[in-house]
Design a protein around this motif. Structure first.
Motif, short mmCIF file in Angstrom:
data_model
loop_
_atom_site.label_atom_id
_atom_site.label_comp_id
_atom_site.label_asym_id
_atom_site.label_seq_id
_atom_site.Cartn_x
_atom_site.Cartn_y
_atom_site.Cartn_z
N MET A 177 0.84 -1.20 0.00
CA MET A 177 0.00 0.00 0.00
C MET A 177 0.87 1.25 0.00
O MET A 177 0.56 2.24 -0.65
N ARG A 178 1.98 1.21 0.75
CA ARG A 178 2.84 2.39 0.83
C ARG A 178 3.61 2.62 -0.46
O ARG A 178 4.13 3.71 -0.70
N GLY B 283 2.06 2.23 -3.35
CA GLY B 283 1.04 2.55 -4.35
C GLY B 283 0.36 1.34 -4.95
O GLY B 283 -0.38 1.46 -5.93
N LEU B 284 0.57 0.15 -4.39
CA LEU B 284 -0.08 -1.05 -4.92
C LEU B 284 -1.48 -1.19 -4.32
O LEU B 284 -1.81 -0.56 -3.33
N ASP B 285 -2.30 -2.05 -4.92
CA ASP B 285 -3.63 -2.32 -4.37
C ASP B 285 -3.89 -3.81 -4.46
O ASP B 285 -2.98 -4.61 -4.70
N GLU B 286 -5.17 -4.20 -4.29
CA GLU B 286 -5.50 -5.62 -4.23
C GLU B 286 -5.21 -6.37 -5.52
O GLU B 286 -5.14 -7.60 -5.52
N THR B 287 -5.05 -5.66 -6.64
CA THR B 287 -4.74 -6.37 -7.89
C THR B 287 -3.40 -7.09 -7.80
O THR B 287 -3.14 -8.05 -8.53
N ALA B 288 -2.52 -6.63 -6.89
CA ALA B 288 -1.23 -7.29 -6.72
C ALA B 288 -1.41 -8.72 -6.22
O ALA B 288 -0.52 -9.57 -6.40
N LEU B 289 -2.55 -9.00 -5.59
CA LEU B 289 -2.79 -10.35 -5.07
C LEU B 289 -3.07 -11.36 -6.17
O LEU B 289 -3.11 -12.56 -5.91
N ASP B 290 -3.29 -10.87 -7.40
CA ASP B 290 -3.48 -11.80 -8.52
C ASP B 290 -2.29 -12.73 -8.69
O ASP B 290 -2.41 -13.83 -9.23
N ALA B 291 -1.13 -12.28 -8.23
CA ALA B 291 0.07 -13.11 -8.35
C ALA B 291 -0.09 -14.43 -7.61
O ALA B 291 0.45 -15.46 -8.03
N ILE C 72 -4.02 -11.04 3.73
CA ILE C 72 -3.27 -9.91 3.18
C ILE C 72 -4.21 -8.79 2.76
O ILE C 72 -3.95 -7.60 2.98
N ALA C 73 -5.33 -9.14 2.14
CA ALA C 73 -6.30 -8.13 1.72
C ALA C 73 -6.84 -7.36 2.92
O ALA C 73 -7.01 -6.14 2.87
N ALA C 74 -7.08 -8.05 4.03
CA ALA C 74 -7.56 -7.39 5.24
C ALA C 74 -6.50 -6.43 5.78
O ALA C 74 -6.81 -5.30 6.18
N GLU D 83 -4.15 -0.83 6.32
CA GLU D 83 -3.06 0.08 5.98
C GLU D 83 -3.56 1.26 5.15
O GLU D 83 -3.15 2.39 5.35
N ARG D 84 -4.48 0.97 4.21
CA ARG D 84 -5.04 2.06 3.40
C ARG D 84 -5.77 3.06 4.29
O ARG D 84 -5.67 4.28 4.11
N GLY D 85 -6.50 2.55 5.27
CA GLY D 85 -7.22 3.43 6.18
C GLY D 85 -6.28 4.31 6.98
O GLY D 85 -6.53 5.50 7.16
N GLU D 86 -5.16 3.73 7.43
CA GLU D 86 -4.19 4.52 8.19
C GLU D 86 -3.54 5.59 7.33
O GLU D 86 -3.29 6.71 7.77
N LEU D 87 -3.27 5.24 6.07
CA LEU D 87 -2.62 6.19 5.19
C LEU D 87 -3.54 7.35 4.80
O LEU D 87 -3.09 8.47 4.61
#
Length: 312
Positions: free
Chosen positions: A1-2, A4-12, A60-62, A67-71
């Protein structure tokens, strides 16, 4: 998240799951010709693989959502907002700022910029370096602000013991630290940070590999190198061929001038015989455009710039 990634990274994880399933199926089929055994083996193992990947991705998504909320609206963003107001000199009440930062503003502070140039570094090392700075200054928890993915702005109460900080950095190989001068109150908070930033910029401009640098060490060089092109011309004009001389020669002149032209003290500081130092000084005098005695201050300033450039 820090970064600039998002949940699409979990596609890996799904791509990896597909590859693993194909390989495992081929292995399983080579282990037995009994269809009942093969069916049971694949059923158990594929459900296990699927459950592991599902649980991993969900966890990881949770964490990413937290983390997104904190940022965006949590502690990181709040601290960054208050710090920005303090650095800009905005009229924010001291008590309110202290409450939101959980950090006292009245004592003497030392500001630091903690960063890494390594794109593959473990970014948790930055947080450990902030804790090490606080421990070296007396143990009060630090104020750490996320300036970017690879940079932390840090403040600690007191003045860190640089030997302790350097020892801690030995176990954090990717981390670099620029320290500002210590100062009390909000003015010390602000000025120390600006000077720490100036130190970081100077190191970047000179391509220096120093791991720990304080503004007190480089204030003159920082002033001289605000215009890098002008600084390069100054070094070339003043030092001439000495600028390309071996480090032992340039360091001999730099230390000799720093010791107020006292050859005995300079030799002791360099751990060389006095005659060795004198030979190096004579060699340097031949390389300089003008004799050392004719412009010692200019040579000393140029050598300080050279000392901090591209040397670890």
């Amino acid at each position: 998240m820090r970064r600039g990634l998002d949940e699409t990274a979990l596609d890996a994880y799904r791509v990896g799951q597909g590859a693993a399933v194909r390989v495992w199926t081929q292995i399983a089929c080579s282990l037995t010709d009994d269809t009942d055994d093969l069916r049971e083996l694949l059923d158990v193992s594929l459900r296990s693989i699927s459950a592991f990947v599902d649980d991993t991705v969900a966890a990881i998504a949770a964490r990413m959502r937290v983390e997104r909320g904190e940022l965006t609206r949590g502690t990181h963003a709040e601290r960054r907002e208050v710090v920005a107001l303090l650095l800009d000199g905005a009229p924010i009440a001291r008590q309110r700022a202290q409450a939101r930062l959980s950090y006292a503003l009245d004592p003497t502070h030392t500001a630091a910029v903690v960063w890494t140039d390594d794109p593959d570094a473990d970014l948790h090392q930055l947080d450990r370096a902030a804790d090490a700075l606080a421990a070296a200054a007396g143990g009060t928890p630090p104020l750490s602000v996320l300036a970017s993915a690879a940079t932390r702005w840090v403040w600690v109460h007191g003045r860190p013991d640089t030997d302790r900080v350097r020892a801690a950095l030995a176990g954090l190989p990717a981390v670099r630290v620029a320290l500002g001068p210590a100062g009390p109150g909000i003015d010390g908070f602000r000025r120390g940070h600006l000077d720490a930033l100036a130190t970081q910029r100077m190191l970047a401009g000179l391509s220096s590999a120093r791991r720990l640098t304080s503004y007190d060490e480089v204030e003159l060089v920082a002033l001289l190198t605000q215009d890098p092109e002008h600084a390069d011309r100054f070094v070339t004009r003043v030092l001439g061929d000495l600028a390309a001389a071996p480090a032992e020669t340039t360091e001999a002149v730099r230390v000799f001038l720093a010791e107020r032209c006292n050859a005995s003290r300079a030799a002791e500081r360099l751990f060389v015989h006095r005659n060795t130092l004198l030979r190096r000084l004579a060699r340097a005098d031949r390389l300089l455009p003008l004799p050392l005695a004719s412009r010692p201050l200019d040579v000393a300033a140029a050598l300080e710039v050279l000392h901090w450039r591209e040397r670890d």
